[in-house]
Write a protein that holds these residues in place. Sequence first.
Motif, PDB file in Angstrom:
ATOM      1  N   ARG A  47     -32.068  -6.701 -12.581  1.00 10.62           N
ATOM      2  CA  ARG A  47     -30.744  -6.059 -12.674  1.00 10.62           C
ATOM      3  C   ARG A  47     -30.073  -6.305 -14.028  1.00 10.62           C
ATOM      4  O   ARG A  47     -29.102  -5.627 -14.352  1.00 10.62           O
ATOM      5  CB  ARG A  47     -29.828  -6.562 -11.555  1.00 10.62           C
ATOM      6  CG  ARG A  47     -30.193  -6.043 -10.172  1.00 10.62           C
ATOM      7  CD  ARG A  47     -29.087  -6.414  -9.202  1.00 10.62           C
ATOM      8  NE  ARG A  47     -29.496  -6.322  -7.815  1.00 10.62           N
ATOM      9  CZ  ARG A  47     -28.744  -5.756  -6.865  1.00 10.62           C
ATOM     10  NH1 ARG A  47     -27.583  -5.234  -7.157  1.00 10.62           N
ATOM     11  NH2 ARG A  47     -29.161  -5.735  -5.616  1.00 10.62           N
ATOM     12  N   LEU A  62     -33.045 -10.813 -12.321  1.00 13.55           N
ATOM     13  CA  LEU A  62     -33.561 -10.584 -13.673  1.00 13.55           C
ATOM     14  C   LEU A  62     -33.721  -9.085 -13.939  1.00 13.55           C
ATOM     15  O   LEU A  62     -33.356  -8.591 -15.014  1.00 13.55           O
ATOM     16  CB  LEU A  62     -34.899 -11.315 -13.886  1.00 13.55           C
ATOM     17  CG  LEU A  62     -34.805 -12.697 -14.531  1.00 13.55           C
ATOM     18  CD1 LEU A  62     -33.940 -13.661 -13.749  1.00 13.55           C
ATOM     19  CD2 LEU A  62     -36.196 -13.304 -14.739  1.00 13.55           C
ATOM     20  N   LYS A 112     -20.421 -18.831 -15.656  1.00 16.34           N
ATOM     21  CA  LYS A 112     -20.892 -19.859 -14.711  1.00 16.34           C
ATOM     22  C   LYS A 112     -20.290 -21.231 -15.046  1.00 16.34           C
ATOM     23  O   LYS A 112     -20.054 -22.041 -14.142  1.00 16.34           O
ATOM     24  CB  LYS A 112     -22.419 -19.892 -14.678  1.00 16.34           C
ATOM     25  CG  LYS A 112     -23.030 -18.613 -14.108  1.00 16.34           C
ATOM     26  CD  LYS A 112     -22.511 -18.310 -12.702  1.00 16.34           C
ATOM     27  CE  LYS A 112     -23.161 -17.087 -12.078  1.00 16.34           C
ATOM     28  NZ  LYS A 112     -22.709 -16.826 -10.692  1.00 16.34           N
ATOM     29  N   GLU A 156     -33.689 -10.094  -7.275  1.00 22.42           N
ATOM     30  CA  GLU A 156     -33.606  -8.896  -8.127  1.00 22.42           C
ATOM     31  C   GLU A 156     -32.771  -9.154  -9.387  1.00 22.42           C
ATOM     32  O   GLU A 156     -32.577  -8.259 -10.202  1.00 22.42           O
ATOM     33  CB  GLU A 156     -32.969  -7.755  -7.312  1.00 22.42           C
ATOM     34  CG  GLU A 156     -33.808  -7.356  -6.116  1.00 22.42           C
ATOM     35  CD  GLU A 156     -33.038  -6.542  -5.083  1.00 22.42           C
ATOM     36  OE1 GLU A 156     -32.026  -5.898  -5.437  1.00 22.42           O
ATOM     37  OE2 GLU A 156     -33.453  -6.541  -3.911  1.00 22.42           O
TER      38      GLU A 156
HETATM   39  N1  LIG Z   1     -31.716 -15.359  -9.502  1.00 22.51           N
HETATM   40  C1  LIG Z   1     -31.491 -16.369 -10.317  1.00 22.51           C
HETATM   41  O1  LIG Z   1     -32.393 -16.801 -11.085  1.00 22.51           O
HETATM   42  C2  LIG Z   1     -30.146 -17.051 -10.323  1.00 22.51           C
HETATM   43  C3  LIG Z   1     -30.039 -18.282 -10.971  1.00 22.51           C
HETATM   44  C4  LIG Z   1     -28.817 -18.936 -10.992  1.00 22.51           C
HETATM   45  C5  LIG Z   1     -27.723 -18.365 -10.350  1.00 22.51           C
HETATM   46  N2  LIG Z   1     -27.851 -17.156  -9.746  1.00 22.51           N
HETATM   47  C6  LIG Z   1     -26.644 -16.607  -9.108  1.00 22.51           C
HETATM   48  O2  LIG Z   1     -26.892 -16.365  -7.741  1.00 22.51           O
HETATM   49  C7  LIG Z   1     -26.041 -15.324  -7.262  1.00 22.51           C
HETATM   50  C8  LIG Z   1     -26.864 -14.326  -6.479  1.00 22.51           C
HETATM   51  O3  LIG Z   1     -27.811 -13.769  -7.361  1.00 22.51           O
HETATM   52  P1  LIG Z   1     -29.236 -13.219  -6.887  1.00 22.51           P
HETATM   53  O4  LIG Z   1     -30.243 -13.885  -7.726  1.00 22.51           O
HETATM   54  O5  LIG Z   1     -29.361 -13.237  -5.418  1.00 22.51           O
HETATM   55  O6  LIG Z   1     -29.076 -11.715  -7.428  1.00 22.51           O
HETATM   56  P2  LIG Z   1     -29.433 -10.288  -6.809  1.00 22.51           P
HETATM   57  O7  LIG Z   1     -30.706 -10.347  -6.049  1.00 22.51           O
HETATM   58  O8  LIG Z   1     -29.303  -9.352  -7.961  1.00 22.51           O
HETATM   59  O9  LIG Z   1     -28.237 -10.040  -5.771  1.00 22.51           O
HETATM   60  C9  LIG Z   1     -26.929  -9.817  -6.226  1.00 22.51           C
HETATM   61  C10 LIG Z   1     -26.047  -9.491  -5.041  1.00 22.51           C
HETATM   62  O10 LIG Z   1     -24.712  -9.251  -5.523  1.00 22.51           O
HETATM   63  C11 LIG Z   1     -24.261  -7.978  -5.018  1.00 22.51           C
HETATM   64  N3  LIG Z   1     -23.362  -7.350  -5.970  1.00 22.51           N
HETATM   65  C12 LIG Z   1     -23.618  -7.030  -7.271  1.00 22.51           C
HETATM   66  N4  LIG Z   1     -22.575  -6.417  -7.815  1.00 22.51           N
HETATM   67  C13 LIG Z   1     -21.610  -6.332  -6.839  1.00 22.51           C
HETATM   68  C14 LIG Z   1     -20.311  -5.763  -6.775  1.00 22.51           C
HETATM   69  N5  LIG Z   1     -19.765  -5.148  -7.836  1.00 22.51           N
HETATM   70  N6  LIG Z   1     -19.615  -5.855  -5.610  1.00 22.51           N
HETATM   71  C15 LIG Z   1     -20.169  -6.450  -4.532  1.00 22.51           C
HETATM   72  N7  LIG Z   1     -21.401  -7.001  -4.524  1.00 22.51           N
HETATM   73  C16 LIG Z   1     -22.114  -6.929  -5.661  1.00 22.51           C
HETATM   74  C17 LIG Z   1     -25.536  -7.176  -4.824  1.00 22.51           C
HETATM   75  O11 LIG Z   1     -25.397  -6.203  -3.807  1.00 22.51           O
HETATM   76  P3  LIG Z   1     -25.101  -4.621  -4.033  1.00 22.51           P
HETATM   77  O12 LIG Z   1     -25.949  -4.156  -5.170  1.00 22.51           O
HETATM   78  O13 LIG Z   1     -25.460  -4.036  -2.692  1.00 22.51           O
HETATM   79  O14 LIG Z   1     -23.635  -4.536  -4.290  1.00 22.51           O
HETATM   80  C18 LIG Z   1     -26.498  -8.241  -4.307  1.00 22.51           C
HETATM   81  O15 LIG Z   1     -26.325  -8.411  -2.928  1.00 22.51           O
HETATM   82  C19 LIG Z   1     -25.345 -14.745  -8.505  1.00 22.51           C
HETATM   83  O16 LIG Z   1     -24.039 -15.257  -8.601  1.00 22.51           O
HETATM   84  C20 LIG Z   1     -26.197 -15.253  -9.654  1.00 22.51           C
HETATM   85  O17 LIG Z   1     -25.461 -15.391 -10.848  1.00 22.51           O
HETATM   86  C21 LIG Z   1     -29.025 -16.495  -9.692  1.00 22.51           C
END
Ligand SMILES: NC(=O)c1ccc[n+]([C@@H]2O[C@H](COP(=O)([O-])OP(=O)(O)OC[C@H]3O[C@@H](n4cnc5c(N)ncnc54)[C@H](OP(=O)(O)O)[C@@H]3O)[C@@H](O)[C@H]2O)c1
Length: 270
Positions: A201, A199, A165, A197
Motif C-alpha cells: 500500500r 508495504l 509513529k 498489505e
Molecule cells: N506491516 C508492518 O510491517 C507494520 C509495522 C509496524 C507498524 N505497522 C502499523 O500497523 C498498523 C496496521 O497496519 P497493517 O500492516 O495491518 O496494514 P494494512 O494491511 O495495510 O492494513 C491497514 C488497515 O487500515 C485501514 N485503513 C487504511 N486507511 C484507512 C482510512 N482512511 N480509514 C479507515 N481505515 C483505513 C485499511 O482498511 P481499508 O482499506 O478497508 O480502509 C486496513 O484495514 C498501522 O498503523 C501500521 O502503521 C505495520
Amino acid sequence: MNAPSALKTAAWRRALVTGASAGIGEAFARRLAAQGADLVLVARDEARLQALADDLKAAHRIQVQVLAADLLDSQGAATVAERLAAEPEIDLLVNNAGMGSKGAFTELPLAAELRQVELNVGALVHLTHAALGAMTRRHRGTVINVSSISGLQPVPTMATYGGTKAFVTSFSEALREEVRGSGVDICVVLPGYVKTEFLDRTGNPEGFGPVPDFAWLAPDRVAADALDDARRRRMYSVAGFGYRVVAGLMGIAPRHALRRYAGLAARHHK
Ligand SMILES: NC(=O)c1ccc[n+]([C@@H]2O[C@H](COP(=O)([O-])OP(=O)(O)OC[C@H]3O[C@@H](n4cnc5c(N)ncnc54)[C@H](OP(=O)(O)O)[C@@H]3O)[C@@H](O)[C@H]2O)c1
C-alpha cells in the motif's frame, strides 16, 4: 471496593478495532472474537468487514457491528468517535488503522504525506479523545495504540511515517501517566516488519529492499502479544525476541548515533 486499576488483568466485553479489514487489525478482531468479546469493526472496505463479521459470528457466540468509515473524512471520524462515547459500552479501543510511504521526501506527493499525518496522528488523537473521555468517566477501559518500532528512531525515506509513529508512542506514554490510577490503561504496540498489505500500500514495496525471512512477524503474533501485554496492563508490546533487543538498544543508544545509523542504512538500500 477496590478501584478497577487495582485488578492485575483487564478483561474486555466489547472492542472497537480500526483498520479491521486487513492485516494486524483483522488479527486483533479474530483474537478478540475467539476470546468472546463483542466487536465493532471499522475500515473503509465495507464488503471485507462484512465478510469478516459473518465469519466471526458463525465461529463464536458474539455480536459484531460493521462500521464502514473513512477516518480521513471528518464525518467518518466523527461517526466512529460518537460510537466510542455511546452505549453499549466500548471498553477496548484498538487504534490500528495506519498508512506509510517510502521514498525521498521531496519526491513524494505532499498530499499523500499530509493524509498520512491525518490518519496516523489526527484520527488516532480524535478517537483516543472520544474513548478516554468515556472510559475515565466509567473508571474502566483500555486503549491500544499501534505505533511502530520505527517510531523509536528517525527513518530517512520514511520520514513522515517515522514521525507519526514517534508521535503515537510519545502521546501514548504521556496519556498513560495522565490516566494513571483512573482504572483506564494505555498500551502502545511497536511492531517490526509484519506480513500484511502495508508495504504494497505504500506504492513502493521494492523500496524496502530484500527483508530477510527471520525479520517478518505474522500479524496474529503481533495481535496476540499486544492483547496479552495490554491485559497485563503493560505499557509496551514488542513482538519477537529480536525486536525486543532492538527496541532496548534504541532506548539506550545516543540519539545522534541512532540518526547516523538510520541515515547509513537508508543509503545502503538505495
Ligand atoms: N506491516 C508492518 O510491517 C507494520 C509495522 C509496524 C507498524 N505497522 C502499523 O500497523 C498498523 C496496521 O497496519 P497493517 O500492516 O495491518 O496494514 P494494512 O494491511 O495495510 O492494513 C491497514 C488497515 O487500515 C485501514 N485503513 C487504511 N486507511 C484507512 C482510512 N482512511 N480509514 C479507515 N481505515 C483505513 C485499511 O482498511 P481499508 O482499506 O478497508 O480502509 C486496513 O484495514 C498501522 O498503523 C501500521 O502503521 C505495520
